[in-house]
Design a protein around this motif. Structure first.
Motif, PDB file in Angstrom:
ATOM      1  N   ARG A   1      38.023  42.076  23.172  1.00 50.09           N
ATOM      2  CA  ARG A   1      37.291  41.646  24.357  1.00 50.09           C
ATOM      3  C   ARG A   1      36.043  40.865  24.042  1.00 50.09           C
ATOM      4  NH1 ARG A   1      34.504  45.285  26.966  1.00 50.09           N
ATOM      5  NH2 ARG A   1      34.370  46.664  25.314  1.00 50.09           N
TER       6      ARG A   1
ATOM      7  N   ALA B   1      35.464  40.678  33.208  1.00 50.55           N
ATOM      8  CA  ALA B   1      34.443  41.863  32.643  1.00 50.55           C
ATOM      9  C   ALA B   1      33.747  41.431  31.131  1.00 50.55           C
ATOM     10  CB  ALA B   1      35.018  43.224  32.449  1.00 50.55           C
TER      11      ALA B   1
ATOM     12  N   THR C   1      32.403  40.137  24.761  1.00 54.40           N
ATOM     13  CA  THR C   1      31.347  40.948  25.480  1.00 54.40           C
ATOM     14  C   THR C   1      30.176  40.298  25.326  1.00 54.40           C
ATOM     15  OG1 THR C   1      30.814  42.414  23.801  1.00 54.40           O
ATOM     16  CG2 THR C   1      32.854  43.021  25.191  1.00 54.40           C
TER      17      THR C   1
ATOM     18  N   GLU D   1      26.660  41.627  36.209  1.00 56.09           N
ATOM     19  CA  GLU D   1      28.116  42.126  36.090  1.00 56.09           C
ATOM     20  C   GLU D   1      28.357  43.115  37.370  1.00 56.09           C
ATOM     21  OE1 GLU D   1      31.540  43.644  32.926  1.00 56.09           O
ATOM     22  OE2 GLU D   1      30.473  41.955  33.049  1.00 56.09           O
ATOM     23  N   GLU D   2      27.429  43.591  37.812  1.00 55.71           N
ATOM     24  CA  GLU D   2      27.516  44.703  38.962  1.00 55.71           C
ATOM     25  C   GLU D   2      27.852  43.890  40.155  1.00 55.71           C
ATOM     26  OE1 GLU D   2      27.175  47.967  39.507  1.00 55.71           O
ATOM     27  OE2 GLU D   2      26.840  48.694  37.304  1.00 55.71           O
TER      28      GLU D   2
ATOM     29  N   PRO E   1      32.162  41.838  38.922  1.00 56.20           N
ATOM     30  CA  PRO E   1      32.656  42.442  37.981  1.00 56.20           C
ATOM     31  C   PRO E   1      33.779  41.784  36.947  1.00 56.20           C
ATOM     32  CG  PRO E   1      32.621  43.752  39.944  1.00 56.20           C
ATOM     33  CD  PRO E   1      32.412  42.216  40.230  1.00 56.20           C
ATOM     34  N   ALA E   2      34.188  40.893  37.671  1.00 59.15           N
ATOM     35  CA  ALA E   2      35.403  39.976  36.719  1.00 59.15           C
ATOM     36  C   ALA E   2      34.975  38.611  36.691  1.00 59.15           C
ATOM     37  CB  ALA E   2      36.707  40.000  37.717  1.00 59.15           C
TER      38      ALA E   2
ATOM     39  N   LYS F   1      31.297  33.741  32.991  1.00 52.57           N
ATOM     40  CA  LYS F   1      31.644  34.544  34.573  1.00 52.57           C
ATOM     41  C   LYS F   1      31.912  33.405  35.594  1.00 52.57           C
ATOM     42  CE  LYS F   1      30.496  38.814  34.499  1.00 52.57           C
ATOM     43  NZ  LYS F   1      31.343  40.038  34.848  1.00 52.57           N
TER      44      LYS F   1
ATOM     45  N   SER G   1      35.175  47.153  32.049  1.00 46.53           N
ATOM     46  CA  SER G   1      35.924  47.480  33.406  1.00 46.53           C
ATOM     47  C   SER G   1      36.157  49.110  33.638  1.00 46.53           C
ATOM     48  CB  SER G   1      37.295  46.895  33.419  1.00 46.53           C
ATOM     49  OG  SER G   1      38.253  46.943  32.265  1.00 46.53           O
TER      50      SER G   1
ATOM     51  N   ARG H   1      32.584  50.038  28.827  1.00 50.96           N
ATOM     52  CA  ARG H   1      31.054  49.833  29.100  1.00 50.96           C
ATOM     53  C   ARG H   1      30.149  50.334  28.071  1.00 50.96           C
ATOM     54  NH1 ARG H   1      32.779  49.897  34.382  1.00 50.96           N
ATOM     55  NH2 ARG H   1      32.486  52.182  34.513  1.00 50.96           N
TER      56      ARG H   1
END
Length: 216
Positions: free
Chosen positions: A159, A80, A161, A73-74, A77-78, A21, A84, A89
């Motif tokens: 992605r 993600a 995650t 993440e809340e 957000p980016a 992040k 997104s 999610r």
């Protein structure tokens, strides 16, 4: 806020999430090997005694890696790492549950009840006679995940995650403690190589892990 963390694959997973992040969050070390997390002061913050925890400025304490990552993440957000949109999610949460329920929880307990028994047997109930079966069951889950990775880069397609981070930190740790993965599982092997190459993989390792002899 600050992250209460230590050596170990679960704290590493959150550190890796923070690194991916690009966040700057202060860390406060908890002495896992000295069982500080089983003492009264720590258990007032997290009754379950697990590490890591995220302690907020208002005194609230959030534990469990998935919940910590969801919260961060809340706020940020980016990029993600959960998703997104609603579908992304949901897909991430579905596959994170698959990772946990099919593989990582079995493999972690196989370690706790087997090679790590001396560290854990006085902290909570251990079932050493179950270690071999748990390891086998966890490896069955790795076979499933290998099939899911066919033709795609990450657990959720293209992605990266939290499902990848959870699986990677578990497997990297367990491989360093003697776990052997069938070399015929070429999708998992290629995925591990991709994850190893990410800067966050090395950045999230605990200082002194080489001396400990395990990757956490």
């Amino acid at each position: 806020m600050k992250l209460l963390q230590s050596f170990g694959p679960n704290p590493r997973m959150v550190r890796m999430f923070i690194a991916e992040k690009g966040l700057s969050i202060p860390f406060e070390s908890v002495d896992l090997f000295g069982a500080e997390n089983r003492q009264e002061a720590y258990r007032k913050k997290n009754p379950a005694g697990g590490i890591p925890c995220l302690e907020l400025d208002d005194g609230h304490v959030l534990s469990e890696t998935g919940a910590i990552c969801e919260f961060l993440e809340e706020l940020h957000p980016a990029p993600a790492l959960i998703g997104s949109n609603a579908w992304e999610r949901a897909e991430t949460r579905m596959n994170l549950r698959r990772v946990e329920l099919q593989a990582t929880e079995y493999l972690y307990n196989a370690f706790r009840f087997g090679p790590g028994l001396a560290l854990f047997e006085h902290r909570f109930r251990c079932v050493p006679e179950a270690a071999d079966g748990l390891r086998a069951k966890g490896l069955d889950g790795v076979v499933l995940l290998d099939s899911m990775l066919e033709g795609q880069t990450y657990v959720c397609g293209e992605r990266l995650t939290v499902a990848d981070l959870a699986l990677y930190c578990c497997l990297d740790f367990c491989l360093s403690t003697g776990l052997v993965i069938d070399p015929a599982l070429t999708n998992i092997s290629a995925w591990l190589a991709r994850m190893n190459a990410r800067p966050s993989a090395s950045a999230s390792l605990s200082a002194g892990w080489q001396d400990i002899g395990m990757k956490g």
